[in-house]
Every structure is written in structure tokens, then in C-alpha cells.
Design an enzyme around this catalytic site. Structure first.
Site, PDB file in Angstrom:
ATOM      1  N   HIS A   1      29.603  38.728  42.632  1.00  0.00           N
ATOM      2  CA  HIS A   1      30.888  38.535  42.382  1.00  0.00           C
ATOM      3  C   HIS A   1      31.775  38.904  43.633  1.00  0.00           C
ATOM      4  CE1 HIS A   1      34.519  39.646  39.417  1.00  0.00           C
ATOM      5  NE2 HIS A   1      35.113  39.013  40.406  1.00  0.00           N
TER       6      HIS A   1
ATOM      7  N   HIS B   1      34.938  37.068  45.976  1.00  0.00           N
ATOM      8  CA  HIS B   1      35.631  36.134  46.074  1.00  0.00           C
ATOM      9  C   HIS B   1      35.969  35.948  47.872  1.00  0.00           C
ATOM     10  CE1 HIS B   1      37.361  35.821  42.279  1.00  0.00           C
ATOM     11  NE2 HIS B   1      37.110  37.231  42.194  1.00  0.00           N
TER      12      HIS B   1
ATOM     13  N   HIS C   1      35.948  35.004  34.965  1.00  0.00           N
ATOM     14  CA  HIS C   1      36.428  36.075  34.734  1.00  0.00           C
ATOM     15  C   HIS C   1      36.815  36.152  33.223  1.00  0.00           C
ATOM     16  CE1 HIS C   1      36.362  35.937  39.082  1.00  0.00           C
ATOM     17  NE2 HIS C   1      36.919  37.250  39.157  1.00  0.00           N
TER      18      HIS C   1
ATOM     19  N   GLU D   1      38.875  41.341  32.225  1.00  0.00           N
ATOM     20  CA  GLU D   1      39.161  42.224  33.395  1.00  0.00           C
ATOM     21  C   GLU D   1      40.417  43.132  33.128  1.00  0.00           C
ATOM     22  OE1 GLU D   1      40.533  40.169  36.846  1.00  0.00           O
ATOM     23  OE2 GLU D   1      40.341  41.771  38.195  1.00  0.00           O
TER      24      GLU D   1
ATOM     25  N   ASP E   1      34.072  42.310  44.523  1.00  0.00           N
ATOM     26  CA  ASP E   1      35.419  41.278  44.292  1.00  0.00           C
ATOM     27  C   ASP E   1      35.954  40.906  45.615  1.00  0.00           C
ATOM     28  OD1 ASP E   1      36.766  40.063  42.364  1.00  0.00           O
ATOM     29  OD2 ASP E   1      37.779  42.096  41.531  1.00  0.00           O
ATOM     30  N   ASP E   2      36.812  41.831  46.058  1.00  0.00           N
ATOM     31  CA  ASP E   2      37.714  41.602  47.152  1.00  0.00           C
ATOM     32  C   ASP E   2      37.792  42.498  48.095  1.00  0.00           C
ATOM     33  OD1 ASP E   2      39.179  38.883  46.043  1.00  0.00           O
ATOM     34  OD2 ASP E   2      39.411  40.118  44.605  1.00  0.00           O
TER      35      ASP E   2
HETATM   36  N1  ADE Z   1      40.774  36.232  42.310  1.00  0.00           N
HETATM   37  C1  ADE Z   1      40.457  37.284  43.249  1.00  0.00           C
HETATM   38  N2  ADE Z   1      40.294  38.441  42.852  1.00  0.00           N
HETATM   39  C2  ADE Z   1      40.226  38.196  41.597  1.00  0.00           C
HETATM   40  C3  ADE Z   1      40.251  39.117  40.515  1.00  0.00           C
HETATM   41  N3  ADE Z   1      39.943  40.482  40.569  1.00  0.00           N
HETATM   42  N4  ADE Z   1      40.433  38.707  39.255  1.00  0.00           N
HETATM   43  C4  ADE Z   1      40.900  37.450  38.980  1.00  0.00           C
HETATM   44  N5  ADE Z   1      41.018  36.558  40.044  1.00  0.00           N
HETATM   45  C5  ADE Z   1      40.912  36.786  41.193  1.00  0.00           C
HETATM   46 ZN    ZN Z   2      37.115  38.502  40.828  1.00  0.00          ZN
END
Ligand code: ADE
Ligand code: ZN
Length: 346
Positions: free
Chosen positions: A25, A27, A205, A208, A286-287
Site C-alpha cells: 500500500h 501511492h 480503500h 479508513e 501509504d504516502d
Molecule cells: N490517495 C493517496 N493517499 C490516500 C489515502 N490515504 N486514502 C485515500 N486515497 C488516497
Molecule cells: Zn492509501
């Protein structure tokens, strides 16, 4: 279940950092560090609404998912050429290799780019070339998961799928991301059914920020194989039983949850609860450029805050390989390597 010998607290961090692992996971646009955003803006003569790297970084104070997404989509606007996508992904792979990630499945958001006039071919070819080179140069295997933006329509998702089909052999799966609340999985029922017919792996997703009901419909309507995040599932005992019984992996992202205020602090994170209920949880970043850490930071900070141990480490790493979309022989090879690592370390 493998018996893992206890590891002293002062060696646990080294164990977590050095153990082989998969990231499921990430992005790829969320791996764009401010320095690279500014370098690409200069290369492509894109005007940014921030005066400096420091000014951009100081804007990273999020209150919820949407407050992050606004900045994340603005950051992605510097990506124009195939080389930009390649450079972004190679920077991530180099960083992931330092964390002993040996397999990664990358999300990307083509609609963020095609809406700006960047072609699907540019996006996929740049990312795919980086996946090939990551294997050859870093020993990291990688594949691509195309995500539909759930704040857009299902019709737009169908158009995106059409545009991607000429490159389908460069994609392993289809996902669903962006603003969750108000955009339930069932909004994309038909396009996911089509993707399933086409033979793609499916993920979404769910849970969350959104309710457990979204996890149910991701499973029962979209028929996804993994749930991205899924941390809200612990509010629904029946859902927890279902996830455990069917070994549905959750790709949990602790530092993301912290930075987006899903949990007030890491000590309150429910990763331990998910594992102890028998769910196939994994840890992911994630990011990472936005949330203060790549994969090993997610592991070490969460383990420190919630007193997880070497047995949990083994389970999480093993889950990451089991839940991946690699073939059976690569899966066995990776798990054998993980077992050998634990035999030697403990
Ligand atoms: N796009 C990038 N990060 C995300 C996240 N945590 N949740 C949903 N969309 C995303
Ligand atoms: Zn994500």
C-alpha cells in the site's frame, strides 16, 4: 504458526529494519518528496503555490483525509513526462530497498494526470520502466495497481479503464482511492465487475475514515481480495469474524492514520487488536513523503508505541508476502528467505 524466540527490546528495532518485507500500500505520487517536487517543477516550468521546499513541508499539517488530498493532488501536478514518472518511482524503489523491501505493489492515480493532458501511455510506461529497472538494479520486484478516484463518477472510471487497456499487461490490479466518505464502494460496482472479468486483481480503500459498511460492500459488491486500511472494521464484530475467516488482508498504514487524525496517537492504534483477532494485517507507508516515514519508520514507531514483539514482526512480514499478488514460487522463495532471516536473528 512459526515459533519466534523473544528478542530483547534493544534488538527489536534492528530486526524490524533488516527483515525482508513486502509493501502493498504505497501511492507512488505520495512518495514525491518536496525536493523532487521542486526539481520537477523547475524542469517542467510548473508554477507552485509555495515559495520553497520548507514552505511546502510546513503545509503538511493535516486534519483529515481531504485536507491531505488537496495538497497531494497539487504536488502531483509537476509530473509531465515519462521520465518524471520514472524518476519518481526509482526514488521510491531506492528508498524502499534501504528498508529491505523486496517486493512492492504500487498504486497510481492516472486520472490525476490525464485530467491535466498527460497521456495514459506516458504515465504507465514511465512507471513500468522503473519497475523493470528496480528488479535489475536493486533486486526489488514490483508491480502496478491502477486506482480509480472515487470522488469522480463511475463513467469516468470506465473511460480510464478503456484508456488503460492497451497497457493491461503492465498492470496487476485495480484499486479505489481518494475521498472515502460519501463515495461508497458500490458506486463502482459495474466497473469493478468488468475489471474482474478482465482478470485483474482487485483491491479498494475502505474503512479508513468511512464506516464498516464500506468494508462489507468492498468485499461483497466489488469482490476485492484485499482491503486498504480497513481499520474501522474493529467497530463491527461480525465483520472482524468475516475478515479473519476469509483471510482478507488489511493493508494498514499506521503513520498515515496518525497524520490524518484517524487515531489520536500511535499508542491508540488498533494494529495489535487486528492481529490478535486473527486478521491478516500488514504494515505499509501509504504516502511516505507526506506522513513522516517510509516502511521501517511505520514498523519501528508503531512497535514502540504499542509494545508489539518479534512474533508480531514475523506475522506482519509473512502476511505481506502471503497477501501479495506474486506467483506461488516467488511467494515461497520470499517466505523461505524470511524464515531463514528469523532463524539466524533469534
Ligand atoms: N490517495 C493517496 N493517499 C490516500 C489515502 N490515504 N486514502 C485515500 N486515497 C488516497
Ligand atoms: Zn492509501
Amino acid at each position: 504458526m512459526k515459533l519466534v524466540k523473544p528478542v530483547a527490546a534493544d534488538r527489536l528495532s534492528a530486526l524490524l529494519r533488516q527483515m525482508p518485507k513486502a509493501e502493498l500500500h504505497i501511492h507512488i505520487e505520495g512518495s514525491l518528496e518536496p525536493e523532487l517536487i521542486f526539481a520537477l517543477a523547475k524542469r517542467n516550468a510548473v508554477q507552485l503555490p509555495y515559495a520553497s521546499v520548507d514552505a511546502l513541508r510546513s503545509a503538511y499539517a493535516f486534519t483529515n483525509l481531504q485536507s491531505f488530498l488537496d495538497i497531494y493532488y497539487a504536488g502531483a501536478s509537476v509530473l509531465i513526462t515519462e521520465q518524471d514518472f520514472y524518476d519518481m518511482a526509482m526514488a521510491y524503489f531506492a528508498r524502499a530497498a534501504e528498508d529491505n523491501v523486496i517486493h512492492a505493489e504500487l498504486f497510481f492515480d492516472p486520472q490525476t494526470h490525464t485530467a491535466r493532458g498527460v497521456s495514459m501511455e506516458t504515465v504507465i510506461n514511465g512507471l513500468h520502466r522503473a519497475c523493470v529497472d528496480a528488479q535489475a538494479e536493486l533486486g526489488v520486484s514490483a508491480s502496478l495497481i491502477l486506482c480509480f478516484l472515487r470522488h469522480l463518477s463511475e463513467e469516468e472510471a470506465f473511460e480510464t479503464l478503456e484508456q488503460a487497456l492497451p497497457y493491461r499487461d503492465k498492470l496487476i490490479g485495480i484499486g479505489l482511492d481518494s475521498g472515502e466518505v460519501g463515495n461508497p464502494p458500490e458506486k463502482f460496482a459495474r466497473v469493478f465487475a468488468r475489471c474482474r472479468e478482465l482478470g485483474f486483481h482487485l483491491v479498494a480503500h475502505a474503512g479508513e475514515e468511512g464506516p464498516p459498511a464500506y468494508v462489507w460492500t468492498a468485499l461483497d459488491v466489488l469482490k476485492v481480495e484485499r482491503i486498504d486500511h480497513g481499520v474501522q472494521s474493529s467497530k463491527d464484530a461480525l465483520l472482524m469474524q468475516r475478515l479473519a475467516k476469509d483471510r482478507i488482508a488489511l493493508t494498514v498504514c499506521p503513520l498515515s492514520n496518525l497524520k490524518l487524525c484517524v487515531f489520536p496517537d500511535l499508542a491508540s492504534h488498533n494494529l495489535r487488536q487486528l492481529l490478535e483477532a486473527g486478521l491478516a494485517a500488514t504494515v505499509n507507508s501509504d504516502d511516505p513523503a507526506y506522513f513522516g516515514g517510509y516502511l521501517n519508520e511505520n514498523f519501528t514507531q508503531t512497535f514502540a508505541a504499542t509494545q508489539l514483539n518479534a512474533g508480531h514482526a514475523y506475522t506482519l512480514a509473512r502476511n505481506s508476502f502471503e497477501a501479495s499478488f506474486i506467483g506461488a514460487s516467488a511467494k515461497k522463495r520470499h517466505i523461505d528467505r524470511l524464515n531463514a532471516y528469523f532463524e539466524n536473528f533469534c
